[in-house]
Design a protein around this motif. Sequence first.
Motif, PDB file in Angstrom:
ATOM      1  N   THR A 378       1.305  -1.074  -0.209  1.00  0.00           N
ATOM      2  CA  THR A 378      -0.142   0.608   0.226  1.00  0.00           C
ATOM      3  C   THR A 378       0.691   1.194   0.121  1.00  0.00           C
ATOM      4  O   THR A 378       0.493   2.113  -1.329  1.00  0.00           O
ATOM      5  CB  THR A 378      -0.934   0.158   1.139  1.00  0.00           C
ATOM      6  OG1 THR A 378      -1.786  -0.986   1.015  1.00  0.00           O
ATOM      7  CG2 THR A 378      -1.521   1.304   1.419  1.00  0.00           C
ATOM      8  N   VAL A 379       1.423   1.395   0.835  1.00  0.00           N
ATOM      9  CA  VAL A 379       2.559   2.490   1.193  1.00  0.00           C
ATOM     10  C   VAL A 379       3.829   2.734  -0.650  1.00  0.00           C
ATOM     11  O   VAL A 379       3.699   3.818  -1.091  1.00  0.00           O
ATOM     12  CB  VAL A 379       3.911   2.509   1.865  1.00  0.00           C
ATOM     13  CG1 VAL A 379       5.079   3.438   2.089  1.00  0.00           C
ATOM     14  CG2 VAL A 379       3.143   2.211   3.510  1.00  0.00           C
ATOM     15  N   GLN A 380       4.353   1.429  -1.399  1.00  0.00           N
ATOM     16  CA  GLN A 380       4.972   1.820  -2.073  1.00  0.00           C
ATOM     17  C   GLN A 380       3.798   1.736  -3.700  1.00  0.00           C
ATOM     18  O   GLN A 380       4.454   2.392  -4.321  1.00  0.00           O
ATOM     19  CB  GLN A 380       5.965  -0.006  -2.648  1.00  0.00           C
ATOM     20  CG  GLN A 380       5.917  -0.183  -1.727  1.00  0.00           C
ATOM     21  CD  GLN A 380       6.833  -1.717  -1.663  1.00  0.00           C
ATOM     22  OE1 GLN A 380       8.015  -1.880  -0.707  1.00  0.00           O
ATOM     23  NE2 GLN A 380       6.688  -2.512  -2.267  1.00  0.00           N
ATOM     24  N   ARG A 381       2.807   1.424  -3.353  1.00  0.00           N
ATOM     25  CA  ARG A 381       1.479   1.721  -4.669  1.00  0.00           C
ATOM     26  C   ARG A 381       1.452   3.402  -4.668  1.00  0.00           C
ATOM     27  O   ARG A 381       1.595   4.251  -4.971  1.00  0.00           O
ATOM     28  CB  ARG A 381       0.325   0.908  -4.280  1.00  0.00           C
ATOM     29  CG  ARG A 381      -0.528   0.978  -5.176  1.00  0.00           C
ATOM     30  CD  ARG A 381      -1.681   0.889  -4.839  1.00  0.00           C
ATOM     31  NE  ARG A 381      -2.267   2.141  -3.653  1.00  0.00           N
ATOM     32  CZ  ARG A 381      -3.740   1.380  -2.826  1.00  0.00           C
ATOM     33  NH1 ARG A 381      -4.765   0.907  -3.680  1.00  0.00           N
ATOM     34  NH2 ARG A 381      -3.599   1.947  -1.930  1.00  0.00           N
ATOM     35  N   ASP A 382       0.909   4.160  -3.167  1.00  0.00           N
ATOM     36  CA  ASP A 382       1.029   5.198  -3.206  1.00  0.00           C
ATOM     37  C   ASP A 382       1.722   6.226  -3.660  1.00  0.00           C
ATOM     38  O   ASP A 382       1.988   7.053  -3.865  1.00  0.00           O
ATOM     39  CB  ASP A 382       0.010   5.356  -1.701  1.00  0.00           C
ATOM     40  CG  ASP A 382      -1.257   5.212  -1.324  1.00  0.00           C
ATOM     41  OD1 ASP A 382      -1.292   4.551  -1.899  1.00  0.00           O
ATOM     42  OD2 ASP A 382      -1.001   4.695  -0.423  1.00  0.00           O
ATOM     43  N   ALA A 383       3.021   5.986  -3.244  1.00  0.00           N
ATOM     44  CA  ALA A 383       4.926   6.525  -3.974  1.00  0.00           C
ATOM     45  C   ALA A 383       4.330   6.706  -5.971  1.00  0.00           C
ATOM     46  O   ALA A 383       5.171   7.812  -5.575  1.00  0.00           O
ATOM     47  CB  ALA A 383       6.052   6.177  -3.081  1.00  0.00           C
ATOM     48  N   LEU A 384       4.166   5.590  -5.339  1.00  0.00           N
ATOM     49  CA  LEU A 384       4.551   5.030  -7.506  1.00  0.00           C
ATOM     50  C   LEU A 384       3.812   5.718  -8.058  1.00  0.00           C
ATOM     51  O   LEU A 384       3.321   7.147  -8.972  1.00  0.00           O
ATOM     52  CB  LEU A 384       4.451   4.327  -7.890  1.00  0.00           C
ATOM     53  CG  LEU A 384       4.433   3.637  -9.239  1.00  0.00           C
ATOM     54  CD1 LEU A 384       5.994   4.253  -9.505  1.00  0.00           C
ATOM     55  CD2 LEU A 384       4.282   2.376  -9.209  1.00  0.00           C
TER      56      LEU A 384
END
Length: 485
Positions: A378-384
């Motif tokens: 979730t964190v990585q998706r939102d950063a991307l």
Amino acid sequence: MTGLVRGPHLARMLGQWHSLPGRRRDPDYAALAGAVRGLLADGRLPLGVRLPAERELAEALRISRTTVTAAYRALRETGHLTSRRGAGSWTTLPNGHRVGSSGMWTPLEDLDVIDLGCAALAAPAELAGAARAAVEDLACYLGGAGYHPTGIIELRTAVAERYTERGLPTSPEQILVTNGVQHALDLVLRLVLPPGAGVLVEAPTYPNALAALAARRARITTHGLDTESPGWDADLLLGGLRQTRPRLAYLIPEFQNPTGHLMPAELRERVVAAAQAAGTDLVVDESFVDLALDGVEVPPPTAVFDRHSRVVTIGGMSKPYWGGLRIGWIRASAPQVQRLAAARVGVDMAGPVLDQLVAVRLLADAEAIVSARRAQLTVQRDALLAVIRAELPSWRVRPPQGGVTLWAELDGPIASALARAAEEVGVRIAPGPRFGLDGTMERFLRLPFTLPPAELTEAVRRLAAVRYDLDRVARPLWREPAVIA
């Protein structure tokens, strides 16, 4: 036996090779050679394939034979092609490269590349402890031969219990453990798909599934997915099953690879009914079923609606756990599992017992491990998503509800050109045509969010820079492209 690609087919795969951004000053032969290298790089053109004769390709592309001759010569000089007078020309592995994932090639020295071509996570911290415990568990198996074609009973029981908990009563006799999900798909195809039979797949879809179907010489038809949720057009999908009556349909209903779509329960039920009426076997790939994000509720397994043993479900541990742990499985009727096991004995006998014991240990701690994976993703998706909106605002991206990939709609048909340009700045990406047939989907790009936020941010910033350059500066040379896994 060496495969052969005909001129018209290669022309379709090449697409608009002569008018790609960023090559306006390149000679046509250099652009053609670069486009062929790009097809090799992302796996659309396998190694060891015989290319069409120069005259045949020239006619298919409507260009001079001299241009094709010069392009083939350039490919021979870089080691991508081997020719023998009177016999033809074959694609080959260049010096300084190695065979990577799925038979694709990659430079030997690519340690500094930010790899957005591979949609897989690093191993969880719990894996080392599970491996140590599995070594102790191995003692009780050492007195036997170690061959278990259907898998060890502990793992089959654990997988069966997971299905039962999801609302699909399953016994260990309905589970066959495989060496990964791709192996599971290959076994199913060996059992149920005669060579040359018709198959329906989604478009876009998982490239290695297309490769497995091509190896069976399947006649592939596609159902195009929409960019918006839910992705599947029910009438078109069901109509395709009824009209083409394929021998098999391959679907990814949970967080579809690469689009991230989630198929509603109502459509799953209708698809199973339509498949039964058409005499079609359904292969349902659940590789991403554990990776729901944002608290999304996943519908019941597609096989819940199966009353006639038409649904074969495949899954595994590569995505929620680790790709290096080659554990997959097939869920089918008990008689089907026995037939699959008999077919499997002639292929690889059985899977490694130690790996299966590691899997048992990880599944026992699944709730904690998968919960941490979901939070990480979730964190990585939102950063991307954030960096794409900031650096490439003209790209359209629908936030997925699960899985590990974004399916980005670009601001032009530039995916292959962008992939080649990105290699120059140390970023590897998977262009849209990698996920379809005949060079389509040049307006799309798959971007996994499996790397740390800092690497994702840096990768997109580099992509934004080369995207801008594609419209400004022609690149004087075509760099030898790398693997897209």
